[in-house]
Design a protein around this motif. Structure first.
Motif, PDB file in Angstrom:
ATOM      1  N   SER A  58       0.845  -1.185   0.000  1.00  0.00           N
ATOM      2  CA  SER A  58       0.000   0.000   0.000  1.00  0.00           C
ATOM      3  C   SER A  58       0.881   1.236   0.000  1.00  0.00           C
ATOM      4  O   SER A  58       1.851   1.317   0.743  1.00  0.00           O
ATOM      5  N   LYS A  59       0.544   2.186  -0.844  1.00  0.00           N
ATOM      6  CA  LYS A  59       1.343   3.405  -0.932  1.00  0.00           C
ATOM      7  C   LYS A  59       0.612   4.552  -0.254  1.00  0.00           C
ATOM      8  O   LYS A  59       0.377   5.593  -0.848  1.00  0.00           O
ATOM      9  N   LYS A  60       0.242   4.344   1.017  1.00  0.00           N
ATOM     10  CA  LYS A  60      -0.422   5.398   1.769  1.00  0.00           C
ATOM     11  C   LYS A  60       0.615   6.367   2.305  1.00  0.00           C
ATOM     12  O   LYS A  60       1.705   5.977   2.703  1.00  0.00           O
ATOM     13  N   LYS A  61       0.222   7.600   2.348  1.00  0.00           N
ATOM     14  CA  LYS A  61       1.090   8.647   2.875  1.00  0.00           C
ATOM     15  C   LYS A  61       1.150   8.511   4.400  1.00  0.00           C
ATOM     16  O   LYS A  61       0.110   8.388   5.049  1.00  0.00           O
TER      17      LYS A  61
END
Length: 184
Positions: free
Chosen positions: A3-6
């Motif tokens: 997942s590329k969540k900030k």
């Protein structure tokens, strides 16, 4: 799959944790000032108690215990405080020599060499044990010799008979000129 969540900041995390918290209503109360206790002079009380202890103590300076043939000398122009400190054992004795059982000529030579060596090594305070002269016929020969030699020596600033624990009037502490002075 990643997942590329900030990543969330600390501020965002704090706000999220405090989201259901409600501020308290003001109660319109006035906090009365706290009455402070009167200051107590504790240091003054300690000082006065210490003075009373010192007054009750019969011996204030061990050098006062021994009376009689005390050797004392202070070179002219030197502060009197040096002699007081020397008498009270303030300076560390860096070397010592014992003149017991020597005749006058041998003691003179040994003492001269000792003082020369002490100055060469940069010593500030030395002890010379000369004895009280109890076995001398009339006068304490080595004690008088030591006093005369030290008084004439240009590098001697002061000398005083030692405290009773360090030899009393049978030894002399000598403060030498122009050297570092070690203290206890």
């Amino acid at each position: 799959m990643e997942s590329k969540k900030k990543p969330r900041t600390d501020r965002e995390l704090f706000r999220e944790a405090m989201s259901d918290v409600r501020p308290l209503k003001p109660d319109n109360r006035h906090a009365a000032p706290v009455k402070r206790p009167a200051p107590t002079p504790t240091q003054r009380r300690r000082d006065e108690a210490r003075v009373l202890e010192e007054l009750l103590d019969p011996v204030t300076d061990p050098a006062d215990l021994e009376t009689g043939e005390e050797l004392l000398f202070l070179r002219e122009g030197s502060p009197p405080r040096l002699l007081r400190r020397l008498r009270r054992g303030y300076f560390s004795i860096e070397d010592s020599i014992d003149l017991h059982h020597m005749d006058q000529q041998t003691a003179r030579t040994v003492l001269a060499h000792f003082l020369t060596g002490a100055l060469r090594r940069g010593l500030g305070c030395v002890r010379i044990v000369h004895g009280k002269g109890l076995r001398s016929r009339d006068l304490p020969v080595l004690k008088l010799l030591t006093g005369r030699m030290l008084r004439k020596h240009p590098a001697v600033v002061a000398y005083a008979s030692c405290r009773p624990a360090d030899g009393g009037t049978g030894a002399v502490a000598v403060l030498l000129n122009g050297q570092r002075r070690g203290t206890r």
